[in-house]
Design a protein around this motif. Structure first.
Motif, PDB file in Angstrom:
ATOM      1  N   ASP A   1      13.210  15.894   9.441  1.00 22.93           N
ATOM      2  CA  ASP A   1      13.772  17.230   9.216  1.00 22.93           C
ATOM      3  C   ASP A   1      15.060  17.076   8.281  1.00 22.93           C
ATOM      4  OD1 ASP A   1      14.188  20.110   9.406  1.00 22.93           O
ATOM      5  OD2 ASP A   1      15.628  19.711  10.436  1.00 22.93           O
ATOM      6  N   LEU A   2      15.781  15.971   8.486  1.00 18.26           N
ATOM      7  CA  LEU A   2      17.117  15.681   7.989  1.00 18.26           C
ATOM      8  C   LEU A   2      16.811  15.139   6.572  1.00 18.26           C
ATOM      9  CD1 LEU A   2      19.438  14.342  10.658  1.00 18.26           C
ATOM     10  CD2 LEU A   2      19.824  16.460   9.541  1.00 18.26           C
ATOM     11  N   ARG A   3      15.788  14.093   6.599  1.00 15.47           N
ATOM     12  CA  ARG A   3      15.303  13.743   5.204  1.00 15.47           C
ATOM     13  C   ARG A   3      14.960  14.870   4.323  1.00 15.47           C
ATOM     14  NH1 ARG A   3      10.310  11.714   3.237  1.00 15.47           N
ATOM     15  NH2 ARG A   3       9.189  13.269   5.012  1.00 15.47           N
ATOM     16  N   GLU A   4      14.381  15.881   4.820  1.00 12.96           N
ATOM     17  CA  GLU A   4      13.769  16.807   3.999  1.00 12.96           C
ATOM     18  C   GLU A   4      14.955  17.878   3.380  1.00 12.96           C
ATOM     19  OE1 GLU A   4      10.807  18.929   6.116  1.00 12.96           O
ATOM     20  OE2 GLU A   4       9.276  17.296   6.079  1.00 12.96           O
ATOM     21  N   ARG A   5      15.870  18.087   4.160  1.00 12.71           N
ATOM     22  CA  ARG A   5      16.962  18.665   3.936  1.00 12.71           C
ATOM     23  C   ARG A   5      18.169  18.073   2.879  1.00 12.71           C
ATOM     24  NH1 ARG A   5      19.298  20.665   9.683  1.00 12.71           N
ATOM     25  NH2 ARG A   5      21.152  21.677   8.412  1.00 12.71           N
ATOM     26  N   LEU A   6      18.263  16.576   3.092  1.00 14.75           N
ATOM     27  CA  LEU A   6      19.342  15.926   2.426  1.00 14.75           C
ATOM     28  C   LEU A   6      18.592  15.161   1.470  1.00 14.75           C
ATOM     29  CD1 LEU A   6      21.370  14.803   5.718  1.00 14.75           C
ATOM     30  CD2 LEU A   6      21.522  16.889   4.020  1.00 14.75           C
ATOM     31  N   GLY A   7      17.277  14.807   1.387  1.00 10.77           N
ATOM     32  CA  GLY A   7      16.603  14.099   0.248  1.00 10.77           C
ATOM     33  C   GLY A   7      16.983  12.671   0.263  1.00 10.77           C
ATOM     34  N   PHE A   8      17.217  12.131   1.410  1.00  7.59           N
ATOM     35  CA  PHE A   8      17.440  10.366   1.440  1.00  7.59           C
ATOM     36  C   PHE A   8      16.283  10.030   1.679  1.00  7.59           C
ATOM     37  CE2 PHE A   8      18.590  12.156   5.517  1.00  7.59           C
ATOM     38  CZ  PHE A   8      17.538  11.277   6.456  1.00  7.59           C
ATOM     39  N   SER A   9      15.809   8.428   1.330  1.00  5.66           N
ATOM     40  CA  SER A   9      14.747   7.827   1.670  1.00  5.66           C
ATOM     41  C   SER A   9      15.042   7.035   2.862  1.00  5.66           C
ATOM     42  CB  SER A   9      14.484   6.811   0.501  1.00  5.66           C
ATOM     43  OG  SER A   9      14.279   7.466  -0.779  1.00  5.66           O
ATOM     44  N   VAL A  10      13.722   6.551   3.697  1.00  4.17           N
ATOM     45  CA  VAL A  10      13.909   5.923   4.695  1.00  4.17           C
ATOM     46  C   VAL A  10      13.013   4.919   4.831  1.00  4.17           C
ATOM     47  CG1 VAL A  10      13.612   5.951   7.166  1.00  4.17           C
ATOM     48  CG2 VAL A  10      14.414   8.063   6.018  1.00  4.17           C
ATOM     49  N   ILE A  11      13.751   3.752   5.102  1.00 10.23           N
ATOM     50  CA  ILE A  11      12.884   2.280   5.497  1.00 10.23           C
ATOM     51  C   ILE A  11      12.664   2.317   7.062  1.00 10.23           C
ATOM     52  CG2 ILE A  11      12.392  -0.272   5.311  1.00 10.23           C
ATOM     53  CD1 ILE A  11      14.081  -0.105   2.606  1.00 10.23           C
ATOM     54  N   PHE A  12      11.465   2.661   7.511  1.00 10.24           N
ATOM     55  CA  PHE A  12      11.672   2.600   9.035  1.00 10.24           C
ATOM     56  C   PHE A  12      10.654   1.476   9.606  1.00 10.24           C
ATOM     57  CE2 PHE A  12       9.357   4.675  12.872  1.00 10.24           C
ATOM     58  CZ  PHE A  12      10.640   4.383  13.635  1.00 10.24           C
ATOM     59  N   ILE A  13      11.345   0.508  10.433  1.00 12.44           N
ATOM     60  CA  ILE A  13      10.688  -0.612  10.882  1.00 12.44           C
ATOM     61  C   ILE A  13      10.447  -0.652  12.098  1.00 12.44           C
ATOM     62  CG2 ILE A  13      11.299  -3.412  11.009  1.00 12.44           C
ATOM     63  CD1 ILE A  13      13.418  -2.997   8.700  1.00 12.44           C
ATOM     64  N   THR A  14       9.313  -0.988  12.450  1.00 14.35           N
ATOM     65  CA  THR A  14       8.905  -1.055  13.896  1.00 14.35           C
ATOM     66  C   THR A  14       7.545  -1.802  14.074  1.00 14.35           C
ATOM     67  OG1 THR A  14       8.266   0.641  15.781  1.00 14.35           O
ATOM     68  CG2 THR A  14       7.322   1.096  13.674  1.00 14.35           C
ATOM     69  N   HIS A  15       7.281  -2.448  15.335  1.00 16.77           N
ATOM     70  CA  HIS A  15       6.017  -2.837  15.760  1.00 16.77           C
ATOM     71  C   HIS A  15       5.066  -1.997  15.992  1.00 16.77           C
ATOM     72  CE1 HIS A  15       8.212  -2.795  19.523  1.00 16.77           C
ATOM     73  NE2 HIS A  15       6.875  -2.588  20.042  1.00 16.77           N
ATOM     74  N   ASP A  16       5.448  -0.664  16.396  1.00 19.43           N
ATOM     75  CA  ASP A  16       4.504   0.449  16.911  1.00 19.43           C
ATOM     76  C   ASP A  16       3.921   1.140  15.452  1.00 19.43           C
ATOM     77  OD1 ASP A  16       3.264   2.594  18.102  1.00 19.43           O
ATOM     78  OD2 ASP A  16       5.125   3.037  19.201  1.00 19.43           O
ATOM     79  N   LEU A  17       2.744   0.915  15.144  1.00 18.09           N
ATOM     80  CA  LEU A  17       1.862   1.670  14.054  1.00 18.09           C
ATOM     81  C   LEU A  17       1.755   2.981  14.256  1.00 18.09           C
ATOM     82  CD1 LEU A  17       1.291   0.862  11.326  1.00 18.09           C
ATOM     83  CD2 LEU A  17      -0.903  -0.056  11.936  1.00 18.09           C
ATOM     84  N   SER A  18       1.578   3.343  15.570  1.00 21.08           N
ATOM     85  CA  SER A  18       1.327   4.663  15.897  1.00 21.08           C
ATOM     86  C   SER A  18       2.423   5.634  15.468  1.00 21.08           C
ATOM     87  CB  SER A  18       1.073   4.748  17.258  1.00 21.08           C
ATOM     88  OG  SER A  18       2.005   4.554  18.131  1.00 21.08           O
TER      89      SER A  18
END
Length: 334
Positions: free
Chosen positions: A205-222
């Protein structure tokens, strides 16, 4: 794609140590992060995900060393530049103000002897020294409100907040300077699944409001399937598949991606047996010949043990794969 490129990683190589005993942890990685998108980075522990994040932000502690490649950042205004060529002054301006990172175990990253207000305003004081104390306090209150924490918790110590609230404070601290790229390195690992979804939903929701990009790192593919626009799969320090999240979930091309997808239960549809992936990730000090996944791959055949497949494009749809099951892609003939 969501927008123009904001971060372009080309042929990035990261190792630990030098000489014949050096360990190559990241090998010839090419990734592009687009403005406003969520790029998921998945893989087992030891696949090179965190090393990639610390390499592109130049946060690697010795003996970590970047041995090749470029990381070109495209600011919202101004000319693109290579992060790997920045001096100390330029690097300080790039970190946190342009690219922020939420580390593994983020909710334990807060200083236990300082109030939340001091830790939030210190970031502003360091990067925006001309602002007044009142302005910094007002910005900190606004940021806490954005991440769902009442401003009356400003003077609390970290131990007085729940795990989820501390996690939200760290996300607020990462966003307080309005960076263009936020790197999240397994930020919800220590939280229960309900809190994970709440925090990630709030982040989107914050990404949609502020417009930043995210690199989301995890081992949880779900988690990535649910929250990412695109997903890149890492194995043995390399990207082995990259595709839009929905495409990867419905039709993964690499056997390793299929193994990751088969290791978590579906919430809907008929029951299915969880398969998992046999064996263990490769030892980076002595990688297998050919495709590094072939000792564990149920579909391995003759070329897999002899030659390393090259990441190639299957002919559209914004996806790539490095697998000898798709030899045309690997030879770059499309």
């Amino acid at each position: 794609m969501t927008g123009a490129p904001v971060l372009e990683i080309t042929n990035l190589n990261v190792g630990y140590g030098l000489g014949e005993h050096a360990v190559r942890a990241v090998r010839d990685v090419n990734l592009t992060v687009h403005r406003g998108e969520v790029l998921g980075l998945a893989g087992e522990s030891g696949s090179g995900k965190s090393t990639l994040a610390y390499g592109l932000t130049r946060l690697l502690a010795p003996p970590g060393v970047i041995t090749g490649g470029t990381v070109v950042y495209h600011p919202a205004d101004g000319e693109p530049y290579d992060v790997l060529e920045l001096d100390d002054v330029g690097l300080r301006k790039f970190r946190w103000a342009q690219t922020a990172i939420v580390f593994q175990g983020a909710m334990n990253s807060l200083n236990p002897v300082h109030r939340i207000s001091a830790q939030l305003t210190d970031v502003l004081a360091a990067h925006e020294p001309t602002t007044s104390a009142a302005q910094r306090t007002a910005r900190a209150r606004e940021m806490l409100k954005l991440v769902g924490i009442s401003s009356d918790r400003m003077d609390a110590y970290p131990h007085q907040l729940s795990g989820g609230m501390r996690q939200r404070v760290m996300i607020g601290m990462a966003l307080i300077l309005q960076p263009q790229v936020v790197i999240m390195d397994e930020p919800t690992t220590a939280l229960d699944v309900v809190m994970q979804r709440q925090i990630l939903g709030q982040l989107i929701d914050l990404r949609e409001r502020l417009g930043f990009s995210v690199i989301f790192i995890t081992h949880d593919l779900s988690l990535l399937v649910e929250f990412s626009d695109r997903i890149a799969i890492m194995y043995g320090g390399r990207i082995v598949e990259e595709a839009p999240a929905a495409v990867l979930y419905q039709d993964s091309l690499h056997p390793y991606s299929a193994g990751l997808l088969g290791s978590f239960p579906a919430l809907r549809g008929p029951r299915r047996e969880l398969t998992g992936i046999p064996g263990s990730p490769p030892d980076l000090r002595g990688m297998p010949s050919g495709c590094s996944f072939h000792p564990r791959c149920p579909k391995a055949f003759d070329p897999c043990a002899a030659n390393i497949p090259v990441l190639g494009n299957p002919g559209g749809g914004g996806r790539t794969v490095a697998c000898w099951l798709h030899p045309v892609l690997s030879w770059g003939e499309v």
